[in-house]
Scaffold this motif. Structure first.
Motif, PDB file in Angstrom:
ATOM      1  N   SER A  71       2.062  18.925 -37.829  1.00  0.00           N
ATOM      2  CA  SER A  71       3.174  19.518 -38.585  1.00  0.00           C
ATOM      3  C   SER A  71       4.245  18.483 -38.896  1.00  0.00           C
ATOM      4  CB  SER A  71       3.793  20.677 -37.789  1.00  0.00           C
ATOM      5  OG  SER A  71       2.851  21.732 -37.630  1.00  0.00           O
ATOM      6  N   ALA A  72       4.350  17.461 -38.022  1.00  0.00           N
ATOM      7  CA  ALA A  72       5.335  16.398 -38.229  1.00  0.00           C
ATOM      8  C   ALA A  72       4.790  15.268 -39.095  1.00  0.00           C
ATOM      9  CB  ALA A  72       5.788  15.845 -36.881  1.00  0.00           C
ATOM     10  N   GLY A  73       3.556  15.436 -39.589  1.00  0.00           N
ATOM     11  CA  GLY A  73       2.964  14.418 -40.445  1.00  0.00           C
ATOM     12  C   GLY A  73       2.385  13.246 -39.687  1.00  0.00           C
ATOM     13  N   ARG A  74       2.067  13.453 -38.396  1.00  0.00           N
ATOM     14  CA  ARG A  74       1.522  12.378 -37.583  1.00  0.00           C
ATOM     15  C   ARG A  74       0.148  12.773 -37.052  1.00  0.00           C
ATOM     16  NH1 ARG A  74       3.478  12.417 -33.133  1.00  0.00           N
ATOM     17  NH2 ARG A  74       4.993  14.116 -33.174  1.00  0.00           N
ATOM     18  N   PRO A  75      -0.782  11.825 -36.915  1.00  0.00           N
ATOM     19  CA  PRO A  75      -2.046  12.113 -36.252  1.00  0.00           C
ATOM     20  C   PRO A  75      -1.808  12.209 -34.749  1.00  0.00           C
ATOM     21  CG  PRO A  75      -1.952   9.815 -36.841  1.00  0.00           C
ATOM     22  CD  PRO A  75      -0.716  10.439 -37.408  1.00  0.00           C
ATOM     23  N   LEU A  76      -2.797  12.694 -34.036  1.00  0.00           N
ATOM     24  CA  LEU A  76      -2.753  12.694 -32.578  1.00  0.00           C
ATOM     25  C   LEU A  76      -3.600  11.529 -32.095  1.00  0.00           C
ATOM     26  CD1 LEU A  76      -1.854  14.448 -30.023  1.00  0.00           C
ATOM     27  CD2 LEU A  76      -4.224  15.231 -30.015  1.00  0.00           C
ATOM     28  N   ASP A  77      -3.054  10.706 -31.238  1.00  0.00           N
ATOM     29  CA  ASP A  77      -3.778   9.543 -30.718  1.00  0.00           C
ATOM     30  C   ASP A  77      -3.407   9.402 -29.249  1.00  0.00           C
ATOM     31  OD1 ASP A  77      -4.911   7.127 -30.072  1.00  0.00           O
ATOM     32  OD2 ASP A  77      -4.233   6.086 -31.874  1.00  0.00           O
ATOM     33  N   GLU A  78      -4.293   9.821 -28.362  1.00  0.00           N
ATOM     34  CA  GLU A  78      -4.003   9.746 -26.942  1.00  0.00           C
ATOM     35  C   GLU A  78      -5.288   9.760 -26.122  1.00  0.00           C
ATOM     36  OE1 GLU A  78      -3.041  14.124 -25.393  1.00  0.00           O
ATOM     37  OE2 GLU A  78      -1.580  13.465 -26.892  1.00  0.00           O
ATOM     38  N   GLU A  79      -5.160   9.406 -24.863  1.00  0.00           N
ATOM     39  CA  GLU A  79      -6.304   9.396 -23.963  1.00  0.00           C
ATOM     40  C   GLU A  79      -6.336  10.690 -23.162  1.00  0.00           C
ATOM     41  OE1 GLU A  79      -6.159   5.822 -21.651  1.00  0.00           O
ATOM     42  OE2 GLU A  79      -6.511   4.536 -23.393  1.00  0.00           O
ATOM     43  N   LEU A 123      -8.825  10.046 -28.095  1.00  0.00           N
ATOM     44  CA  LEU A 123      -8.984  10.962 -29.215  1.00  0.00           C
ATOM     45  C   LEU A 123      -8.019  10.583 -30.329  1.00  0.00           C
ATOM     46  CD1 LEU A 123     -10.048  13.580 -30.554  1.00  0.00           C
ATOM     47  CD2 LEU A 123      -8.199  14.797 -29.375  1.00  0.00           C
ATOM     48  N   GLN A 124      -8.574  10.386 -31.522  1.00  0.00           N
ATOM     49  CA  GLN A 124      -7.768  10.211 -32.723  1.00  0.00           C
ATOM     50  C   GLN A 124      -8.087  11.386 -33.642  1.00  0.00           C
ATOM     51  OE1 GLN A 124      -7.498   5.890 -34.093  1.00  0.00           O
ATOM     52  NE2 GLN A 124      -9.318   5.800 -32.794  1.00  0.00           N
ATOM     53  N   ALA A 125      -7.129  12.282 -33.776  1.00  0.00           N
ATOM     54  CA  ALA A 125      -7.339  13.503 -34.547  1.00  0.00           C
ATOM     55  C   ALA A 125      -6.354  13.562 -35.704  1.00  0.00           C
ATOM     56  CB  ALA A 125      -7.165  14.735 -33.657  1.00  0.00           C
ATOM     57  N   THR A 126      -6.838  14.025 -36.838  1.00  0.00           N
ATOM     58  CA  THR A 126      -5.995  14.114 -38.026  1.00  0.00           C
ATOM     59  C   THR A 126      -6.478  15.257 -38.901  1.00  0.00           C
ATOM     60  OG1 THR A 126      -5.200  12.875 -39.954  1.00  0.00           O
ATOM     61  CG2 THR A 126      -7.455  12.491 -39.284  1.00  0.00           C
ATOM     62  N   PRO A 127      -5.581  15.987 -39.546  1.00  0.00           N
ATOM     63  CA  PRO A 127      -6.026  17.046 -40.463  1.00  0.00           C
ATOM     64  C   PRO A 127      -6.686  16.448 -41.697  1.00  0.00           C
ATOM     65  CG  PRO A 127      -3.646  16.779 -40.594  1.00  0.00           C
ATOM     66  CD  PRO A 127      -4.112  15.911 -39.469  1.00  0.00           C
ATOM     67  N   LEU A 128      -7.666  17.157 -42.251  1.00  0.00           N
ATOM     68  CA  LEU A 128      -8.307  16.658 -43.464  1.00  0.00           C
ATOM     69  C   LEU A 128      -7.351  16.678 -44.639  1.00  0.00           C
ATOM     70  CD1 LEU A 128     -11.938  18.119 -43.366  1.00  0.00           C
ATOM     71  CD2 LEU A 128     -11.044  15.968 -42.476  1.00  0.00           C
ATOM     72  N   GLN A 129      -6.425  17.628 -44.631  1.00  0.00           N
ATOM     73  CA  GLN A 129      -5.424  17.729 -45.697  1.00  0.00           C
ATOM     74  C   GLN A 129      -4.052  17.873 -45.050  1.00  0.00           C
ATOM     75  OE1 GLN A 129      -6.895  21.164 -47.906  1.00  0.00           O
ATOM     76  NE2 GLN A 129      -7.870  19.802 -49.392  1.00  0.00           N
ATOM     77  N   TRP A 130      -3.186  16.908 -45.327  1.00  0.00           N
ATOM     78  CA  TRP A 130      -1.874  16.932 -44.688  1.00  0.00           C
ATOM     79  C   TRP A 130      -0.999  18.078 -45.166  1.00  0.00           C
ATOM     80  CZ3 TRP A 130      -0.777  14.653 -40.364  1.00  0.00           C
ATOM     81  CH2 TRP A 130      -1.511  13.535 -39.970  1.00  0.00           C
ATOM     82  N   GLU A 168      -1.651  22.450 -28.587  1.00  0.00           N
ATOM     83  CA  GLU A 168      -0.236  22.535 -28.948  1.00  0.00           C
ATOM     84  C   GLU A 168       0.309  21.179 -29.385  1.00  0.00           C
ATOM     85  OE1 GLU A 168       1.509  24.167 -25.451  1.00  0.00           O
ATOM     86  OE2 GLU A 168       0.910  26.240 -25.913  1.00  0.00           O
ATOM     87  N   ARG A 169      -0.098  20.111 -28.684  1.00  0.00           N
ATOM     88  CA  ARG A 169       0.371  18.768 -29.064  1.00  0.00           C
ATOM     89  C   ARG A 169      -0.174  18.362 -30.424  1.00  0.00           C
ATOM     90  NH1 ARG A 169      -1.153  17.739 -23.770  1.00  0.00           N
ATOM     91  NH2 ARG A 169      -2.869  16.369 -24.394  1.00  0.00           N
ATOM     92  N   ALA A 170      -1.430  18.699 -30.682  1.00  0.00           N
ATOM     93  CA  ALA A 170      -2.015  18.372 -31.979  1.00  0.00           C
ATOM     94  C   ALA A 170      -1.301  19.116 -33.103  1.00  0.00           C
ATOM     95  CB  ALA A 170      -3.508  18.700 -31.977  1.00  0.00           C
ATOM     96  N   ALA A 171      -1.029  20.397 -32.895  1.00  0.00           N
ATOM     97  CA  ALA A 171      -0.348  21.198 -33.917  1.00  0.00           C
ATOM     98  C   ALA A 171       1.034  20.629 -34.214  1.00  0.00           C
ATOM     99  CB  ALA A 171      -0.252  22.646 -33.456  1.00  0.00           C
ATOM    100  N   ALA A 172       1.750  20.228 -33.149  1.00  0.00           N
ATOM    101  CA  ALA A 172       3.093  19.676 -33.340  1.00  0.00           C
ATOM    102  C   ALA A 172       3.029  18.346 -34.086  1.00  0.00           C
ATOM    103  CB  ALA A 172       3.776  19.495 -31.986  1.00  0.00           C
TER     104      ALA A 172
END
Length: 310
Positions: free
Chosen positions: A82-90, A105-112, A75-79
């Motif tokens: 959608s806001a145009g931000r990667p997920l970066d957290e421990e 974890l540094q997660a990002t969509p392949l296509q924004w 859910e945090r990654a999806a949010a």
């Protein structure tokens, strides 16, 4: 070779991808939905998998400690996406044998423009670093945002040199990011914090292991340079000024760049306290900013500055 690597193909792009996944010492995974599509050897090894088994094709739930933790992360990654931000957290993960560890974890969509589509995961084991950060002695000496030394620790280390009878020259750089407030105003404090962290790591890469880089406050940094006179400190300051001007922050859909002003001061007998040394560095930096920024000034004496053009 792990079965996680794609089958051979004549496509040069896929060939490069295979070579990267096998050889790069980085834990990388491509995730579709809530399932690992392709994973690197290093990613497999991090979770205790090897040539006889791998995570490709398995649900991402398999590496999380609980259903709740997995769902919350999704859910945090999806949010964030959608806001145009990667997920970066421990996050606390679980290995194949049941042992747990902490990973960044540094997660990002392949296509924004398709944030719900395939995503890239980059994972780093931070178990040891996290344990160190949780120690009271670490938190007392370090800045929480950049993980650099904080002002108290910098002043303590600087104090070891002020008034010393040793003949070794010691210099200090004071760095102020030009118009950093515009970055925070335009992109928000979270992006600003990531910029400061990245900038701090870049500064470390530009100095010696014996030097100390600290974040004093907001966008003000200081660098302690033992065994370094002001002439060599000027060279370092110019190198850092140029590096900051070339530094780019890529944070999701956000892109920004800034420049910096630097003040240089060498400790000498007329600067008999820590506050006097820092004040001289700050004054030289203020002079650099007054000249338009993106430049270096060297403190010579009260009211006197030597210009090093940016």
């Amino acid at each position: 070779m792990s079965s996680a690597v794609p089958a051979p193909t004549d496509d040069p792009v896929n060939a490069r991808l295979r070579a990267l996944l096998v050889k790069a010492p980085t834990a990388v995974a491509f995730v579709v939905g809530q399932r690992f599509e392709v994973v690197s050897d290093e990613f497999n090894h991090m979770f205790g998998f090897g040539d006889d088994s791998d995570l490709a094709g398995q649900a991402t739930r398999s590496v999380h400690t609980t259903d709740l933790a997995h769902t919350a992360l999704h859910e945090r990654a999806a949010a964030a996406f959608s806001a145009g931000r990667p997920l970066d957290e421990e996050i606390e993960y679980v290995k194949r044998d049941g042992h747990r560890f902490w990973g960044r974890l540094q997660a990002t969509p392949l296509q924004w423009d398709a944030p719900a589509g395939e995503a890239l995961w980059i994972l780093e084991d931070v178990t040891t670093a996290r344990a160190q950060r949780l120690q009271p002695t670490w938190t007392a000496k370090h800045d929480a945002v950049t993980e650099l030394a904080n002002r108290r620790e910098f002043e303590r280390r600087l104090g070891e040199h002020v008034g010393s009878r040793r003949n070794e020259p010691v210099s200090v750089l004071w760095l102020d990011v030009d118009r950093f407030g515009e970055v925070v105003k335009g992109m928000g404090p979270e992006v600003g914090d990531h910029f400061l962290y990245g900038l701090g790591q870049m500064l470390i890469s530009k100095v010696r292991a014996s030097d100390l880089v600290a974040r004093l406050e907001e966008d003000h940094f200081a660098i302690l340079l033992p065994d370094c006179d002001h002439h060599y400190a000027q060279i370092i300051a110019e190198k850092i000024r140029s590096a900051v001007a070339s530094y780019r922050l890529h944070w999701g859909m956000h892109r920004t760049r800034v420049k910096a002003s630097l003040g240089v001061v060498q400790i000498h007998s007329t600067l008999g306290t820590v506050d006097a040394v820092l004040g001289a560095g700050a004054l030289a930096c203020t002079e650099a900013k007054a000249a338009g920024g993106d430049s270096v000034r060297v403190f010579v004496s009260a009211g006197g500055y030597e210009e090093l053009a940016g």
